[in-house]
Design an enzyme around this catalytic site. Structure first.
Site, PDB file in Angstrom:
ATOM      1  N   SER A  16       0.817  -1.268  -0.035  1.00 22.90           N
ATOM      2  CA  SER A  16       0.197   0.164   0.110  1.00 22.90           C
ATOM      3  C   SER A  16       0.695   1.199   0.075  1.00 22.90           C
ATOM      4  CB  SER A  16      -0.888   0.039   1.039  1.00 22.90           C
ATOM      5  OG  SER A  16      -0.493   0.150   2.631  1.00 22.90           O
ATOM      6  N   ARG A  94      13.075  -7.610   4.900  1.00 28.38           N
ATOM      7  CA  ARG A  94      14.842  -8.319   5.051  1.00 28.38           C
ATOM      8  C   ARG A  94      15.476  -7.295   5.713  1.00 28.38           C
ATOM      9  NH1 ARG A  94      14.469 -13.171   5.436  1.00 28.38           N
ATOM     10  NH2 ARG A  94      16.712 -13.160   4.853  1.00 28.38           N
ATOM     11  N   VAL A  95      16.331  -7.518   6.549  1.00 25.55           N
ATOM     12  CA  VAL A  95      17.373  -6.741   7.393  1.00 25.55           C
ATOM     13  C   VAL A  95      18.527  -6.523   6.189  1.00 25.55           C
ATOM     14  CG1 VAL A  95      18.942  -6.363   9.176  1.00 25.55           C
ATOM     15  CG2 VAL A  95      16.632  -7.156   9.467  1.00 25.55           C
ATOM     16  N   ASN A 110      13.468   4.214   4.777  1.00 26.33           N
ATOM     17  CA  ASN A 110      12.786   3.269   5.205  1.00 26.33           C
ATOM     18  C   ASN A 110      11.274   3.972   5.883  1.00 26.33           C
ATOM     19  OD1 ASN A 110      11.776   0.743   5.930  1.00 26.33           O
ATOM     20  ND2 ASN A 110      12.506   0.965   7.925  1.00 26.33           N
ATOM     21  N   HIS A 112       8.503   3.249   9.025  1.00 28.60           N
ATOM     22  CA  HIS A 112       8.160   2.265  10.046  1.00 28.60           C
ATOM     23  C   HIS A 112       6.964   3.081  10.748  1.00 28.60           C
ATOM     24  CE1 HIS A 112       9.490  -0.249  13.450  1.00 28.60           C
ATOM     25  NE2 HIS A 112       9.104   0.658  14.037  1.00 28.60           N
ATOM     26  N   GLY A 146      22.129   0.230  11.993  1.00 30.47           N
ATOM     27  CA  GLY A 146      21.166  -0.199  13.327  1.00 30.47           C
ATOM     28  C   GLY A 146      19.733  -0.347  12.704  1.00 30.47           C
ATOM     29  N   ASP A 148      15.963   0.150  12.183  1.00 28.44           N
ATOM     30  CA  ASP A 148      15.232   1.502  12.593  1.00 28.44           C
ATOM     31  C   ASP A 148      15.989   2.512  13.323  1.00 28.44           C
ATOM     32  OD1 ASP A 148      13.186   0.034  11.142  1.00 28.44           O
ATOM     33  OD2 ASP A 148      12.511  -0.903  13.073  1.00 28.44           O
ATOM     34  N   GLU A 177       1.048   7.086   6.843  1.00 28.57           N
ATOM     35  CA  GLU A 177       2.242   6.637   5.962  1.00 28.57           C
ATOM     36  C   GLU A 177       2.026   7.014   4.764  1.00 28.57           C
ATOM     37  OE1 GLU A 177       3.340   2.436   6.669  1.00 28.57           O
ATOM     38  OE2 GLU A 177       2.464   2.213   8.634  1.00 28.57           O
TER      39      GLU A 177
END
Ligand code: GRF
Length: 316
Positions: A16, A94-95, A110, A112, A146, A148, A177
């Site tokens: 979304s 995925r990290v 990113n 969050h 690191g 977030d 968002e």
């Protein structure tokens, strides 16, 4: 008009946030374009959204790679095939390793669903609801090694309501968002953000005005399983009370997966007989009584006739 920057949007699912970026990019004066959408999961709704918008898509299934590094090598190869100025992680689960992140430092964003630095990681809304927080929200931030942790670009706030569930809070945050990501991308595309190792400086890009409205998420509809005509019920008599048992065979020709059933078919498979439906046991009982009554009447008529004949013979 500035030259639009090129985005690679990385997703893992519903997409979304990807859709909000697609919608923003559809405006001629929005300073960014999506050059590729990459998913680490095949067959997700986000890929369909990208295809519907006519965007190039790539799938890099992380499970097919023995290590994170090999997965990232494939990711880098794929990114190299497209013009990319900025990577947007939009629900990408995925990290990324410090090696990958440092190659793209200052060029990966990113989103969050919390007001970072509060609640990094997973299960954010549950954790917020277990706290006394009166506010939650979302954060678009630069990605650093690191989790977030990178510097914040845009934050949007929403109230936490007393009767919130994780789902209602998530939906309220998600609406924000969908505004925050296009706004953050626009700030970067307009050159309003200075990113160095030591500081991030965000200038004013004026209000972000594109009305971004992401259509509600609708799971792809599955055709309902064909329904056969209902079978006659099997009747079993119990000693005390009559019991009508339904035919144990399902009335659907296909096996029933309750998850995929439509409301109608669910109602059909679970329903009790309608109030006005004939009660099969009652019908059988009435038939038996009628049979008994006609048989008795027949013997009575024969008996009376015999008596009359006997009387007549005596008189003659
Ligand atoms: C969003 O809540 C985002 O904040 C988080 O994952 C979710 C992705 O949703 N990182 P979508 O796939 O963009 O709909």
């Amino acid at each position: 008009m500035v030259k639009p920057i090129n985005l690679a949007v990385l997703i893992s699912g519903r997409g979304s946030n990807l859709q909000s970026i697609i919608d923003a990019c559809a405006h001629e004066d929005y300073p960014a374009r999506i050059s590729v959408v990459i998913s680490n999961e095949p067959d997700v709704m986000g890929l369909q959204r990208a295809k519907d918008a006519g965007l190039p898509t790539e799938v890099i299934p992380h499970k097919s790679y023995p290590s994170r590094r090999e997965f990232e090598a494939a990711l880098s190869e794929t990114l190299a095939k497209h013009p990319v100025d900025l990577i947007c992680l939009a629900g990408f689960m995925r990290v990324l390793t410090p090696d990958f992140v440092s190659k793209w430092e200052g060029k990966i964003l990113n989103i969050h669903p919390s007001l970072l630095p509060a609640y990094p990681g997973l299960h954010v809304h549950e954790r917020v609801l277990h706290s006394d927080d009166k506010e939650s929200g979302c954060t678009v931030h630069f990605v650093t090694p690191g989790l977030d942790e990178g510097p914040t670009l845009v934050q949007k706030r929403v109230p936490v309501l007393q009767d919130d569930t994780p789902d209602t809070l998530a939906a309220r945050v998600l609406d924000q968002e969908h505004l925050a990501y296009p706004e953050a991308i626009r700030l970067i595309a307009l050159g309003k953000v200075k990113y160095t190792k030591d500081f991030v400086e965000i200038g004013d890009a004026g209000p972000y005005t594109h009305p971004v409205k992401v259509a509600p998420v609708v799971e792809p509809a599955e055709p309902p399983a064909p329904v056969e005509a209902p079978k006659a019920p099997v009747i079993a008599q119990a000693a005390s009370a009559p019991v009508v048992k339904q035919d144990p065979k399902p009335s659907h020709s296909a096996p029933i997966d309750s998850h995929h059933m439509t409301k109608e078919t669910q109602t059909m498979s679970n329903h009790a007989p309608a109030d006005n439906a004939p009660d099969q046991v009652t019908i059988r009982e009435s038939e038996a009584m009628w049979h008994y009554f006609t048989k008795t009447a027949k013997y009575m008529v024969i008996g009376i006739a015999a008596v009359l004949l006997l009387m007549a013979a005596t008189l003659l």
